[in-house]
Write a protein that holds these residues in place. Structure first.
Motif, PDB file in Angstrom:
ATOM      1  N   ASN A  77      36.413  31.457  45.836  1.00 41.12           N
ATOM      2  CA  ASN A  77      36.214  32.362  44.707  1.00 41.12           C
ATOM      3  C   ASN A  77      36.387  31.646  43.380  1.00 41.12           C
ATOM      4  O   ASN A  77      37.157  30.706  43.269  1.00 41.12           O
ATOM      5  CB  ASN A  77      37.197  33.536  44.780  1.00 41.12           C
ATOM      6  CG  ASN A  77      36.860  34.456  45.933  1.00 41.12           C
ATOM      7  OD1 ASN A  77      35.841  34.259  46.596  1.00 41.12           O
ATOM      8  ND2 ASN A  77      37.703  35.424  46.164  1.00 41.12           N
ATOM      9  N   LEU A  78      35.659  32.167  42.390  1.00 44.56           N
ATOM     10  CA  LEU A  78      35.668  31.564  41.066  1.00 44.56           C
ATOM     11  C   LEU A  78      35.705  32.709  40.079  1.00 44.56           C
ATOM     12  O   LEU A  78      35.245  33.809  40.399  1.00 44.56           O
ATOM     13  CB  LEU A  78      34.330  30.840  40.918  1.00 44.56           C
ATOM     14  CG  LEU A  78      34.232  29.538  40.188  1.00 44.56           C
ATOM     15  CD1 LEU A  78      34.734  28.438  41.114  1.00 44.56           C
ATOM     16  CD2 LEU A  78      32.755  29.258  39.858  1.00 44.56           C
ATOM     17  N   ARG A  79      36.161  32.466  38.860  1.00 47.70           N
ATOM     18  CA  ARG A  79      36.096  33.523  37.837  1.00 47.70           C
ATOM     19  C   ARG A  79      35.492  32.931  36.572  1.00 47.70           C
ATOM     20  O   ARG A  79      35.786  31.807  36.188  1.00 47.70           O
ATOM     21  CB  ARG A  79      37.502  34.092  37.619  1.00 47.70           C
ATOM     22  CG  ARG A  79      37.724  34.753  36.320  1.00 47.70           C
ATOM     23  CD  ARG A  79      38.204  36.224  36.363  1.00 47.70           C
ATOM     24  NE  ARG A  79      37.669  36.842  35.137  1.00 47.70           N
ATOM     25  CZ  ARG A  79      36.927  37.911  35.087  1.00 47.70           C
ATOM     26  NH1 ARG A  79      36.652  38.580  36.160  1.00 47.70           N
ATOM     27  NH2 ARG A  79      36.440  38.341  33.938  1.00 47.70           N
ATOM     28  N   THR A  80      34.607  33.694  35.958  1.00 43.23           N
ATOM     29  CA  THR A  80      34.029  33.259  34.677  1.00 43.23           C
ATOM     30  C   THR A  80      33.809  34.493  33.813  1.00 43.23           C
ATOM     31  O   THR A  80      33.934  35.628  34.286  1.00 43.23           O
ATOM     32  CB  THR A  80      32.709  32.484  34.898  1.00 43.23           C
ATOM     33  OG1 THR A  80      32.277  31.924  33.660  1.00 43.23           O
ATOM     34  CG2 THR A  80      31.598  33.387  35.437  1.00 43.23           C
ATOM     35  N   GLN A  81      33.452  34.260  32.543  1.00 41.21           N
ATOM     36  CA  GLN A  81      33.178  35.425  31.690  1.00 41.21           C
ATOM     37  C   GLN A  81      31.757  35.945  31.929  1.00 41.21           C
ATOM     38  O   GLN A  81      31.537  37.121  32.124  1.00 41.21           O
ATOM     39  CB  GLN A  81      33.417  35.054  30.224  1.00 41.21           C
ATOM     40  CG  GLN A  81      34.916  34.865  29.920  1.00 41.21           C
ATOM     41  CD  GLN A  81      35.169  34.325  28.529  1.00 41.21           C
ATOM     42  OE1 GLN A  81      34.774  33.203  28.208  1.00 41.21           O
ATOM     43  NE2 GLN A  81      35.832  35.091  27.697  1.00 41.21           N
ATOM     44  N   VAL A  82      30.775  35.031  31.899  1.00 45.74           N
ATOM     45  CA  VAL A  82      29.385  35.453  32.103  1.00 45.74           C
ATOM     46  C   VAL A  82      28.762  34.646  33.246  1.00 45.74           C
ATOM     47  O   VAL A  82      28.692  33.413  33.168  1.00 45.74           O
ATOM     48  CB  VAL A  82      28.550  35.272  30.808  1.00 45.74           C
ATOM     49  CG1 VAL A  82      27.132  35.795  31.017  1.00 45.74           C
ATOM     50  CG2 VAL A  82      29.205  35.972  29.618  1.00 45.74           C
ATOM     51  N   ALA A  83      28.346  35.337  34.305  1.00 45.19           N
ATOM     52  CA  ALA A  83      27.631  34.668  35.403  1.00 45.19           C
ATOM     53  C   ALA A  83      26.144  34.762  35.091  1.00 45.19           C
ATOM     54  O   ALA A  83      25.628  35.851  34.811  1.00 45.19           O
ATOM     55  CB  ALA A  83      27.945  35.344  36.725  1.00 45.19           C
ATOM     56  N   ILE A  84      25.479  33.606  35.102  1.00 45.97           N
ATOM     57  CA  ILE A  84      24.059  33.568  34.740  1.00 45.97           C
ATOM     58  C   ILE A  84      23.259  33.200  35.985  1.00 45.97           C
ATOM     59  O   ILE A  84      23.463  32.129  36.573  1.00 45.97           O
ATOM     60  CB  ILE A  84      23.829  32.525  33.615  1.00 45.97           C
ATOM     61  CG1 ILE A  84      24.646  32.907  32.371  1.00 45.97           C
ATOM     62  CG2 ILE A  84      22.338  32.412  33.289  1.00 45.97           C
ATOM     63  CD1 ILE A  84      24.611  31.875  31.253  1.00 45.97           C
ATOM     64  N   ILE A  85      22.351  34.082  36.386  1.00 45.56           N
ATOM     65  CA  ILE A  85      21.507  33.789  37.556  1.00 45.56           C
ATOM     66  C   ILE A  85      20.186  33.229  37.037  1.00 45.56           C
ATOM     67  O   ILE A  85      19.440  33.914  36.337  1.00 45.56           O
ATOM     68  CB  ILE A  85      21.266  35.047  38.408  1.00 45.56           C
ATOM     69  CG1 ILE A  85      22.601  35.714  38.763  1.00 45.56           C
ATOM     70  CG2 ILE A  85      20.476  34.692  39.663  1.00 45.56           C
ATOM     71  CD1 ILE A  85      22.466  36.980  39.609  1.00 45.56           C
ATOM     72  N   GLY A  86      19.912  31.962  37.356  1.00 46.58           N
ATOM     73  CA  GLY A  86      18.667  31.335  36.913  1.00 46.58           C
ATOM     74  C   GLY A  86      18.906  30.219  35.920  1.00 46.58           C
ATOM     75  O   GLY A  86      19.560  30.403  34.897  1.00 46.58           O
ATOM     76  N   SER A  87      18.385  29.044  36.243  1.00 50.76           N
ATOM     77  CA  SER A  87      18.529  27.877  35.374  1.00 50.76           C
ATOM     78  C   SER A  87      17.178  27.480  34.776  1.00 50.76           C
ATOM     79  O   SER A  87      16.847  26.309  34.657  1.00 50.76           O
ATOM     80  CB  SER A  87      19.150  26.722  36.177  1.00 50.76           C
ATOM     81  OG  SER A  87      19.249  25.575  35.379  1.00 50.76           O
ATOM     82  N   GLY A  88      16.384  28.488  34.415  1.00 49.28           N
ATOM     83  CA  GLY A  88      15.168  28.231  33.639  1.00 49.28           C
ATOM     84  C   GLY A  88      15.555  28.209  32.167  1.00 49.28           C
ATOM     85  O   GLY A  88      16.747  28.180  31.834  1.00 49.28           O
ATOM     86  N   PRO A  89      14.571  28.238  31.272  1.00 47.60           N
ATOM     87  CA  PRO A  89      14.897  28.188  29.847  1.00 47.60           C
ATOM     88  C   PRO A  89      15.813  29.326  29.400  1.00 47.60           C
ATOM     89  O   PRO A  89      16.731  29.092  28.599  1.00 47.60           O
ATOM     90  CB  PRO A  89      13.548  28.284  29.145  1.00 47.60           C
ATOM     91  CG  PRO A  89      12.504  28.138  30.180  1.00 47.60           C
ATOM     92  CD  PRO A  89      13.124  28.205  31.532  1.00 47.60           C
ATOM     93  N   SER A  90      15.639  30.570  29.914  1.00 45.94           N
ATOM     94  CA  SER A  90      16.510  31.632  29.392  1.00 45.94           C
ATOM     95  C   SER A  90      17.950  31.439  29.839  1.00 45.94           C
ATOM     96  O   SER A  90      18.863  31.556  29.027  1.00 45.94           O
ATOM     97  CB  SER A  90      16.039  33.051  29.706  1.00 45.94           C
ATOM     98  OG  SER A  90      15.271  33.176  30.817  1.00 45.94           O
TER      99      SER A  90
END
Ligand code: RFL
Ligand code: PHB
Length: 395
Positions: A6-19
């Motif tokens: 398990n990990l904790r972060t503030q914002v999980a971002i799905i996708g490593s394209g430009p956005s």
């Protein structure tokens, strides 16, 4: 599943394209912790050939993300482009009409620069992550699960950014009935080719021709990107380089056709054309960003730039949340982003309609298209409308 981590972060971002990369980098620079997950590898992402034209607003955001240095050194500033029809060029002077310009710099390079900056900052990206899925987005404790090397993982977070493109998982994770989609599929595609050869012109040429649309673009002074309109059922193996170059020549004004130099292609692909919008772009603590929420046909060069403006609005909202404890920015995200999205959807649809041959075009439709092109290139007011949209509406 074994060995769950398990990990904790503030914002999980799905996708490593430009956005995803741009949002991640802006957050990192602002001190907001984030993790990026992608289902494919870094090299796979860097092998994709896509957009080429950046609006000034997009360039500004890349600067804000501290990823703009190479873009300023190597990007090509363009003050205008040509609409070719009737065997002639009709130049649209973007800079004279709007005081602004665009920058020609490949999406692949934007992605590479953002990845390098992220690495330099030590922020976490997880590639080759399988079965990525957002959970509990409607509650107060969202999380993302994924599998890597056979081991299941979980990331707890405050928010999830669905930056995973048109075929991603985020949009599909929303409950049916929570979203509404609007779609238009065009009855043709673009066959694109990349070759290491000097561009036929130092500005882009958008050509309307009885045989179909063609676009002459570039990546640098020595690398050209060309497209031709093709039927939806076109097969890449039927298009040798020679056949492509011949067809391109036929669709360009004679002076360009004669000046065109060719070389073996090192990339050739067919892209279908589609307009698509999902509303709303937020569900609970999940935000849809870029192609995950909307697709435009490439004729107006808007896809990547729209992804960047979504990121701008979402980043502003998240910053307000973390710095001021106010949710007014994230609450306004969907509506604010969609207002700009629909204008770019309209512009891309309009440019596509004006520049392509449709299979069911009547003689009347054809005359209207010709009148529109003539009006557009002879009325300053009409040219201004085109230029203002092409350089990008403000955000
Ligand atoms: P992307 O680039 O599709 O990135 C999404 C990322 O999400 C990952 N992903 C997943 N990760 C984890 N789990 C899953 N289940 C996942 N599913 C997907 C993918 O691997 C990927 O890495 O979306 P993003 O970041 O929103 O960026 C959008 C732009 O890529 C797109 O709008 C532009 O490329 C559109 N576009 C153009 N835009 C412009 O502004 N100017 C142009 O000149 C321009 N030309 C073009 C274009 C797109 C084209 N094609 C092929 C679609 C020309 C073409 C031919
Ligand atoms: C590109 O260079 O790939 C490109 C340029 C302009 C467009 C679409 C694609 O409108």
């Amino acid at each position: 599943m074994q060995g769950r981590k398990n990990l904790r972060t503030q914002v999980a971002i799905i996708g490593s394209g430009p956005s995803g990369l741009l949002l991640g980098q802006l957050l990192t620079e602002a001190g907001v912790d984030n993790v990026i997950l992608d289902r494919v590898s870094k090299n796979y992402i860097l092998g994709r050939v896509r957009a080429g034209v950046l609006e000034e607003g997009t360039v500004g955001l890349l600067d804000e993300a501290k990823a703009g240095a190479r873009l300023h050194a190597e990007g090509l500033p363009h003050d205008g482009f040509s609409l070719a029809f009737d065997g002639r060029d009709h130049r649209i002077d973007l800079h004279e009409l709007t005081g602004r310009r665009v920058t020609v710099y490949g999406q692949t390079e934007v992605t590479r620069d953002l990845m390098q900056r992220r690495e330099a900052c030590g922020s976490l990206s997880i590639y080759d992550a399988a079965d990525v899925a957002p959970h509990d987005v409607d509650g107060g404790s969202p999380f993302v699960t994924y599998t890597k090397d056979g081991i299941g993982h979980r990331i707890d977070c405050d928010f999830i950014a669905g930056c995973d493109g048109f075929h991603g998982t985020s949009r599909r994770a929303l409950p049916e009935g929570a979203v509404r989609s609007f779609e238009k599929v065009y009855p043709f595609g673009w066959l694109g080719l990349l070759a290491d050869v000097a561009p036929v012109s130092n500005e882009l040429i958008y050509a309307n021709h009885p045989r179909g649309f063609a676009l002459c673009s570039m990546r640098s002074a020595t690398r050209s990107r060309y497209y031709i309109q093709c039927p939806l059922d076109a097969k890449i193996e039927d298009w040798s380089d020679d056949r492509f170059w011949d067809e391109l020549r036929r669709r360009l004004p004679a002076h360009h056709a004669e000046a065109l130099t060719t070389a073996p292609s090192f990339e050739k692909s067919i892209a279908p054309l589609r307009s698509f919008v999902t509303e709303p772009m937020r569900f609970g603590r999940l935000f849809l960003v870029g192609d995950a929420a909307h697709i435009v046909p490439p004729t107006g060069a808007k896809g990547l730039n729209l992804a960047a403006s979504d990121v701008h609005y979402l980043f502003g909202g998240l910053l307000e949340h973390y710095r001021e404890g106010s949710d007014s920015g994230i609450d306004a995200y969907s509506q604010t982003a969609l207002t700009r999205v629909w204008k770019a959807v309209r512009f891309s649809w309009w440019m596509t309609t004006m520049m392509h041959r449709f299979p069911d075009t009547s003689d009347f439709d054809q005359k209207i298209q010709e009148a529109e092109l003539d009006y557009l290139t002879h009325s300053r007011a009409a040219s201004m409308v085109l230029a203002e949209n092409y350089v990008g509406l403000p955000f």
